[in-house]
Design an enzyme around this catalytic site. Sequence first.
Site, PDB file in Angstrom:
ATOM      1  N   ASP A   1      -7.695  27.444 -10.594  1.00 19.61           N
ATOM      2  CA  ASP A   1      -7.029  27.495 -11.895  1.00 19.61           C
ATOM      3  C   ASP A   1      -6.987  28.894 -12.490  1.00 19.61           C
ATOM      4  OD1 ASP A   1      -6.338  24.832 -11.860  1.00 19.61           O
ATOM      5  OD2 ASP A   1      -8.160  24.172 -12.869  1.00 19.61           O
TER       6      ASP A   1
ATOM      7  N   TYR B   1      -6.033  19.149 -17.195  1.00 18.75           N
ATOM      8  CA  TYR B   1      -7.374  19.474 -17.687  1.00 18.75           C
ATOM      9  C   TYR B   1      -7.350  20.541 -18.770  1.00 18.75           C
ATOM     10  CZ  TYR B   1     -11.048  17.150 -14.986  1.00 18.75           C
ATOM     11  OH  TYR B   1     -11.941  16.242 -14.497  1.00 18.75           O
TER      12      TYR B   1
HETATM   13 CU   LIG Z   1     -13.447  16.627 -13.516  1.00 18.94          CU
END
Ligand SMILES: [Cu+2]
Length: 643
Positions: A305, A389
């Site tokens: 990420d 996320y």
């Molecule tokens: Cu997770």
Amino acid sequence: MTEQEMTKAELAHPLEMLTSDEVERAVAILRDSGRMTEGALFASVVLHEPAKDVLAQWKPGDRVERRVRAVIVLGPECEVVEAIVDVGAGVIESWEGVAGVRPTLLMHEAALAIGTIRAHPEYLAALARRGITADMIDQVQIDPWPAGVFGYECEDGRRISRCISFLRETPTDNGYARPIEGLIVHFDNGRNAVLEVIDHGVTPLPPNRASYLVADQPRMRTDLKPISITQPEGPSFGVEGNFVQWQKWQFRVAFDPFEGLVLHQIGYNDDDGRLRPILHRASISEMVVPYGDPDPLHGWKNAFDAGEWGLGRMTQSLRLGCDCLGEIHYFDATLASEHGKPWVIENAICMHEEDYGILWKHVDLWGGTSEVRRSRRLVVSFISTVGNYEYGFFWYFYLDGNIQLEVKLTGIVSPMAIVPGTTPAFANVIAEGVAAPHHQHMFNARLDFDVDGEVNEIYEVDAERMPPGPENPWLNAFRPKLTRLETELSAQREVDAGASRTWRIVNPEARNGLGQPTAYKLVPTMSTPTMLAHPDSSVGRRAAFAQHNLWVTPYAPDERRAAGEYPNQHPGDDGLPRWTAQDRSVADTDLVVWYSFGVTHFVRPEDWPVMPVEYTGFTLMPFGFFDRNPALDVPPSEARCHS
Ligand SMILES: [Cu+2]
């Protein structure tokens, strides 16, 4: 030079954050060179940080040379150009093609991909097999993922992504409630073309929505009374440009498209008037989310990420009273859009003070005095939204010399649709017809320590239980066992909770008032894993940084990111494994500590539909850096707190 310019020049510091004007000038210089192609995109435009020795020699009033480093994508091929521009002098200092690498996933290309995939007949046919008709195409959410390296033919010579799909009932619906299971599109990002539509077979869409929006909750609690954080006299910190002073701390704040928040030149102003350096530079250099389910739709998921998306690029503006409470100072971050325009993320970084319970306390049962002091911390944070996320990165500075990084994981887990009533082997069932594959979130913090100066050494400190013997007649003896880590290979180490293991970064030359060398220790948090995927797996090689918790290297200016500069579709062994293969000495040198930490996530029903924050991180604590508790001079918060 006018008086106004003089003042500006005097105030400027070589590590001030990049400005919109500098982005515009750098891009104009690059465009005027005639070397850019028509559709060229900027993967990044950042401040080219001055070398450490240049920074050390710089003093206020010196001319500030500002250089900008750009990574340019000229076309669909697997290569980039790295250019360095002196924006003051208006010249391109270097222009270097790097072949065989892929830049980060480009948002411009990802946006184009969605339209192209939605119009592709094979994709539409696969949707139709699931009862999703062409008139519902606007409800289909397509998430491009970094592809990794798995030996598919389409990976060769292309910049690709693997795209997975979800169905929304309405535009604000939570698409992750309904994964369109079994369907993957391999996409050529550079050429905006579908390469392959792969259908592993139909799984029914999960039956239920999974909303976390207020309007969709049956009722809200009514018994939470307000908490107000007020500082009637204002905050205790001072800010000038990107320079921050709070209590005895000082540092500079910066922002990178990949690392997000970067802290420079963290130092402590001691009572004897010395500015004592601790960390030259601290940031998250990389992170990866390896998924542990071999399922064909999920086994390739290994998002870097930081390097493949960019923690800074995915940062969203913070809102007062929501993300941060109290007397807030915000820093805006200036990045560049992929088209080379200044891109200002307002309120990207939040800074404020927090009460943090008690700092120290003692009631003298003999003397009758009672003393207690409140702990307070300075919080510098940002939050990155990487697809499903959220990652919040919170640096804390405390009154007792502690520094802490806390990572807050929240947002929505990456789900899979399952046949209701079945139990997947490598995923937990979290809702009817929905499971979440087991996965990890592994972060790497690059910590360029300068404890009381550049030359440091590092010791592993284990609690050692002593064997029975004349020295240990009561069998109770234990002591710290210090092992100096001499070279890069011997400094690849793991957390050992059973041994209460810490690592101590020591300045062998500096001494405290007791004659001991001054030091800081790195303290892991509970349950810090290393990577569970096999070291020979694709992600094991690509994210080798997560195979050990601790790595140590001698400082080198071009060793910046734990998995190398270009992890996207990189086969691996770059970054830490490549550098440390030299097995250079890390004793009595300017050392850099690379600490890998994170969480192993066996997803709970409580993590659905949005995950309450889970925490990970580490703490840096002074160890003989001071002669005594450095917070004796913290005044009581109220008169009644001492007697
Ligand atoms: Cu997770």
